[in-house]
Scaffold this motif. Structure first.
Motif, PDB file in Angstrom:
ATOM      1  N   PRO A 144      95.747  25.514  -8.591  1.00  0.00           N
ATOM      2  CA  PRO A 144      95.281  25.208  -7.239  1.00  0.00           C
ATOM      3  C   PRO A 144      96.425  25.215  -6.233  1.00  0.00           C
ATOM      4  O   PRO A 144      97.565  24.900  -6.574  1.00  0.00           O
ATOM      5  N   GLN A 145      96.107  25.549  -5.006  1.00  0.00           N
ATOM      6  CA  GLN A 145      97.091  25.540  -3.934  1.00  0.00           C
ATOM      7  C   GLN A 145      97.264  24.099  -3.425  1.00  0.00           C
ATOM      8  O   GLN A 145      96.461  23.223  -3.756  1.00  0.00           O
ATOM      9  N   PRO A 146      98.299  23.805  -2.634  1.00  0.00           N
ATOM     10  CA  PRO A 146      98.577  22.424  -2.214  1.00  0.00           C
ATOM     11  C   PRO A 146      97.393  21.721  -1.563  1.00  0.00           C
ATOM     12  O   PRO A 146      97.173  20.530  -1.815  1.00  0.00           O
ATOM     13  N   ALA A 147      96.611  22.417  -0.729  1.00  0.00           N
ATOM     14  CA  ALA A 147      95.477  21.760  -0.060  1.00  0.00           C
ATOM     15  C   ALA A 147      94.465  21.241  -1.077  1.00  0.00           C
ATOM     16  O   ALA A 147      93.913  20.144  -0.932  1.00  0.00           O
ATOM     17  N   ALA A 148      94.214  22.022  -2.130  1.00  0.00           N
ATOM     18  CA  ALA A 148      93.262  21.596  -3.154  1.00  0.00           C
ATOM     19  C   ALA A 148      93.814  20.424  -3.960  1.00  0.00           C
ATOM     20  O   ALA A 148      93.083  19.485  -4.300  1.00  0.00           O
ATOM     21  N   ILE A 149      95.103  20.460  -4.255  1.00  0.00           N
ATOM     22  CA  ILE A 149      95.721  19.365  -5.004  1.00  0.00           C
ATOM     23  C   ILE A 149      95.676  18.074  -4.197  1.00  0.00           C
ATOM     24  O   ILE A 149      95.366  16.993  -4.730  1.00  0.00           O
ATOM     25  N   ASN A 150      95.961  18.162  -2.905  1.00  0.00           N
ATOM     26  CA  ASN A 150      95.921  16.966  -2.049  1.00  0.00           C
ATOM     27  C   ASN A 150      94.515  16.387  -1.983  1.00  0.00           C
ATOM     28  O   ASN A 150      94.329  15.163  -2.035  1.00  0.00           O
ATOM     29  N   ALA A 151      93.511  17.259  -1.854  1.00  0.00           N
ATOM     30  CA  ALA A 151      92.130  16.778  -1.786  1.00  0.00           C
ATOM     31  C   ALA A 151      91.734  16.085  -3.081  1.00  0.00           C
ATOM     32  O   ALA A 151      91.068  15.042  -3.064  1.00  0.00           O
ATOM     33  N   LEU A 152      92.132  16.650  -4.217  1.00  0.00           N
ATOM     34  CA  LEU A 152      91.808  16.029  -5.504  1.00  0.00           C
ATOM     35  C   LEU A 152      92.502  14.674  -5.642  1.00  0.00           C
ATOM     36  O   LEU A 152      91.893  13.697  -6.107  1.00  0.00           O
ATOM     37  N   THR A 153      93.764  14.589  -5.226  1.00  0.00           N
ATOM     38  CA  THR A 153      94.506  13.324  -5.310  1.00  0.00           C
ATOM     39  C   THR A 153      93.816  12.239  -4.492  1.00  0.00           C
ATOM     40  O   THR A 153      93.646  11.099  -4.947  1.00  0.00           O
ATOM     41  N   GLN A 154      93.385  12.581  -3.282  1.00  0.00           N
ATOM     42  CA  GLN A 154      92.701  11.614  -2.425  1.00  0.00           C
ATOM     43  C   GLN A 154      91.343  11.222  -3.010  1.00  0.00           C
ATOM     44  O   GLN A 154      90.950  10.055  -2.961  1.00  0.00           O
ATOM     45  N   ALA A 155      90.623  12.202  -3.558  1.00  0.00           N
ATOM     46  CA  ALA A 155      89.295  11.917  -4.110  1.00  0.00           C
ATOM     47  C   ALA A 155      89.383  11.001  -5.325  1.00  0.00           C
ATOM     48  O   ALA A 155      88.545  10.111  -5.505  1.00  0.00           O
ATOM     49  N   ARG A 156      90.410  11.201  -6.145  1.00  0.00           N
ATOM     50  CA  ARG A 156      90.548  10.346  -7.321  1.00  0.00           C
ATOM     51  C   ARG A 156      91.026   8.944  -6.932  1.00  0.00           C
ATOM     52  O   ARG A 156      90.676   7.958  -7.591  1.00  0.00           O
TER      53      ARG A 156
END
Length: 681
Positions: A502-514
């Protein structure tokens, strides 16, 4: 399918009836049916009949008699295929009628425009450590392709199949699963990844036939075919993925598709493709040399079988001296290349898409609810593991870049196991995402899997984290780089684009969602859900449906609670009248037509009145073998399809995590990106 019901069998009290057409509104045989048309976005629909193709547009006739035009390229994929079928039918019905379409015929198109527009075009170099950040492809410029050659005259020499040289793979020794799978060789990962331009389609009716990338990810081939005028024309565009250059294209008569590219990038396995079962049974090995295309040999791996069992479903190279095929009722075969001969066979599911380990030593397959791993060199099944279910539609296999994990996606389920000991991780429900035939899972790293060529799933959290749009197909290499083929259109160059996901935007979204699931998900462990069964017409069934759904919610960690803004509504509603046709098996021939009103069982989850998720099932069969009882008629059998299906609520599975609905409706993932020539946007 040509015989009627066996009268003697009917007198004995049973009959066998085969459904031929399970869906579709009845229509006259000599004119197209009224159907629902949809644009590529899926947001706009219309009821109309096909009239004709005029240039790059299709002419439709609405129920009130008015005519309308729509650009062919704006139709959804299913409608595009339907238009092509109707165009062929019109040509077949009237041999003196010209085929509607672009005025220039493919057979007479000069190759020069392709040469002058695309030859020698190179992508701006991409840093080796970040192929996802590929720079934009340079605009087409003058020049000529390094080669643009027809196949050398003559048919490919036919290779006879001698099964006496083949052995059945031995089963694994008794004991626990033990396997040592390694990553790809370090040399295979050396160098950078570059986007490569791809020539446009010659016209609307030329079809893209697939993208293949070789194991070291140094070369790729994109296939195209045009089946009219007969015998059609196939062409292969060869790409250098390290330099970002288009190397050239090769053409040959006939309609074929590429299945595999050699490690050296100079040979491609091509499959003949004609409409009908048994007409995709032949492979050819093409040598793509600097002097042009040379056909080394032709082979029918399953030519000793009948009908669709002859077809080759899958093929790949296994290093420089072997390749593998799947077909013939699930016959997975490892072949030697010099000479061409079968070495090892093993039984697999007929619609399985095997996976090759990063180190090239193992071949993973699925068969009857089991996952197996074949040691290619030893000719032995090294490990075998049961899945939680035997129902595995179109199972696709894929190894992670390290080789330490193996994924099996089947329909809307994802199974992941550790290759060292065979331990299974909790199964992941992908719905509403589902993978179809020949679409294996693609690992982007050790924690993330791309499903159905579009949806990235985080294995640990089971979250569908991101969607990727704009690509026609995607192939993952052994190092975890995804190679996307952008959608190809007439007169518009496409590209093969690498991306690290995943690109950084997807990783950031996953981190926030978790970290804060309440902010991103309406359904999650601990959520409260109100159950609404008022849509169940039989009041005596409602209590049972509520109890069943309460149990289903508990399985995903949620609880039923009246008054919650999150509402799960169950419904059973009659569908539109449909006509189905049966043909009888036996002596003679007869077709029986019936009109029925199927019943639709459904679930819909809403949050504050906005739809977040839904699922449904119809009682209309896709395929049905009717085994009639002593006093049962076919009409009696068909009536069963008009009965409500309350068992659906016992069987349906609810996802553990469902995102908050967006402005346009349900959200499948946390976000989405567009794949473009410059990478992920």
């Amino acid at each position: 399918m040509k015989a009627v019901l066996d009268r003697a069998a009917a007198r004995r009290g049973w009959a066998c009836v085969l459904i031929v057409l399970a869906t579709g509104v009845a229509s006259r045989a000599d004119e197209p049916e009224t159907r629902t048309w949809s644009d590529a976005s899926g947001r706009h629909k219309i009821q109309a009949k096909f009239v004709s193709v005029e240039g790059t547009s299709v002419l439709l006739k609405k129920a009130d008699g008015s005519l309308m035009r729509i650009d062919l390229e704006k139709l959804c994929s299913a409608d595009s295929h339907y238009v092509e079928a109707q165009r062929r039918k019109q040509a077949d019905d009237d041999p003196f009628k010209p085929v509607a379409g672009p005025p220039a015929k493919p057979a007479t198109r000069p190759a020069m425009p392709i040469r002058s527009n695309l030859a020698g075009v190179a992508a701006t170099p991409t840093p080796a450590a970040a192929p996802a950040a590929a720079a934009a492809i340079a605009p087409p410029g003058p020049g000529s392709l390094p080669f643009d050659r027809q196949a050398t005259p003559g048919a490919a020499p036919e290779v006879p199949v001698d099964w006496s040289s083949a052995t059945m793979a031995a089963m694994p020794p008794a004991g626990p699963w033990t396997l040592d799978v390694g990553p790809a060789a370090a040399s295979e990962e050396a160098g950078g990844a570059r986007a490569v331009p791809v020539p446009p389609k010659l016209d609307f009716f030329e079809k893209t036939k697939g993208l293949v990338v070789n194991a070291p990810a140094t070369h790729a081939a994109v296939g195209f075919s045009l089946d009219n005028p007969k015998p059609g024309t196939s062409r292969i565009v060869l790409c250098d993925l390290r330099s970002g250059k288009l190397l050239g294209q090769f053409k040959s008569p006939g309609t074929m598709s590429p299945l595999a590219l050699s490690d050296a990038g100079d040979k491609v396995l091509m499959r003949w493709e004609e409409f009908g079962f048994g007409n995709s049974s032949r492979l050819e090995l093409w040598d793509l040399g600097s002097e042009g295309l040379r056909k080394e040999w032709g082979l029918a791996p399953y030519g000793d079988m009948e009908g669709g069992d002859r077809d080759v479903k899958w093929a790949r190279f296994l290093g420089p001296d072997r390749f593998a095929t799947l077909g013939g009722k699930g016959k997975l075969v490892v072949w030697g290349l010099d000479p061409v001969r079968p070495l090892t066979t093993v039984s697999a599911d007929d619609n399985c898409t095997p996976g090759i380990s990063p180190d090239g030593r193992f071949l993973a397959f699925a068969e009857k609810g089991m996952v197996g791993v074949l040691d290619v060199a030893a000719g032995q099944v090294a490990a075998l593991q049961s899945l939680p279910t035997q129902f595995t539609p179109w199972p696709g296999l894929g190894f992670s870049p390290s080789g330490k994990r193996l994924a099996c996606v089947a329909g809307s389920k994802l199974y992941v196991l550790n290759t060292a000991d065979g331990a299974l991780l909790p199964e992941i429900l992908l719905a509403p995402v589902a993978a179809g035939p020949n679409v294996p899972p693609v690992w982007t790293d050790e924690e993330h899997v791309l499903i159905a060529e579009r949806t990235l799933v985080d294995v640990a959290s089971e979250i569908k984290m991101w969607q990727y749009d704009g690509a026609e197909s995607v192939v993952g290499d052994r190092a975890g780089v995804c190679w996307f083929l952008l959608r190809t259109m007439p007169k518009q160059p496409s590209a093969v684009v690498p991306a690290r996901l995943p690109q950084p935007a997807a990783i950031n979204a996953l981190t926030q969602a978790r970290a804060d699931p309440d902010k991103f998900f309406v359904l999650r462990p601990g959520a409260s859900v109100s159950i609404d069964a008022s849509g169940i017409p039989d009041a005596s069934r409602r209590e049972r449906v509520v109890a069943t759904l309460t149990s289903r919610l508990a399985q995903v960690g949620a609880k039923a609670a009246a008054g919650s803004p999150l509402v799960l509504a169950a419904t059973v509603t009659p569908g539109k009248e449909r006509e189905i046709s049966y043909r009888t098996i036996g002596r003679g021939f007869r077709t029986d037509n019936f009109k029925i009103h199927p019943q639709i069982s459904g679930l819909k989850l809403t949050y504050q009145g906005k739809p977040a998720w839904e699922a449904s099932a119809s009682t209309l069969p896709h395929m049905d073998f009717a085994h009639l009882g002593p006093d049962e008629t076919l009409a009696d059998h068909v009536k069963k399809f008009e009965q409500p299906n309350y068992d659906y609520f016992e069987q349906v599975e609810i996802p553990r995590m469902i995102p908050r609905p967006g402005p346009g409706g349900p959200m499948i993932s946390l976000g989405s990106s567009q794949i473009s020539p410059s990478g992920v946007r």
